[in-house]
Design a protein around this motif. Structure first.
Motif: not given
Length: 88
Positions: A22-24, A31-32, A38-41
């Motif tokens: 949920g935090h991701v 801010n996509q 930051q490296g999130y897919p």
């Protein structure tokens, strides 16, 4: 019974929002581009968020049937611009 299931779904959704997943999702909403850097897919997380959304929507439709004892195609109908003039 309907209220109990509704509160259970609310509790489950609050648990999801407060989890790392949920935090991701919140970071992606804010801010996509930064979440991507930051490296999130991002696309995978968006697809993962689609599943609980569908489950909650289906549960809401099922609970509407229990609450009103009738589920018809006319119940969720909204007034679109072309059809509004027909009824007025």
């Amino acid at each position: 019974m309907v209220a109990l299931i509704g509160f259970g779904a609310l509790y489950a959704l609050l648990r999801v929002v407060r989890s790392p997943f949920g935090h991701v999702l919140v970071a992606i909403r804010e801010n996509q581009l930064r979440a991507t850097f930051q490296g999130y897919p991002v696309e995978r997380y968006k697809l993962g968020a689609f599943r609980p959304r569908g489950v909650v929507t289906g549960l809401g439709g099922a609970l509407t049937g229990f609450q009103h004892y009738l589920v018809s195609a006319e119940a969720p109908r909204s007034c679109f611009p072309a059809s509004c003039w027909r009824w007025w």
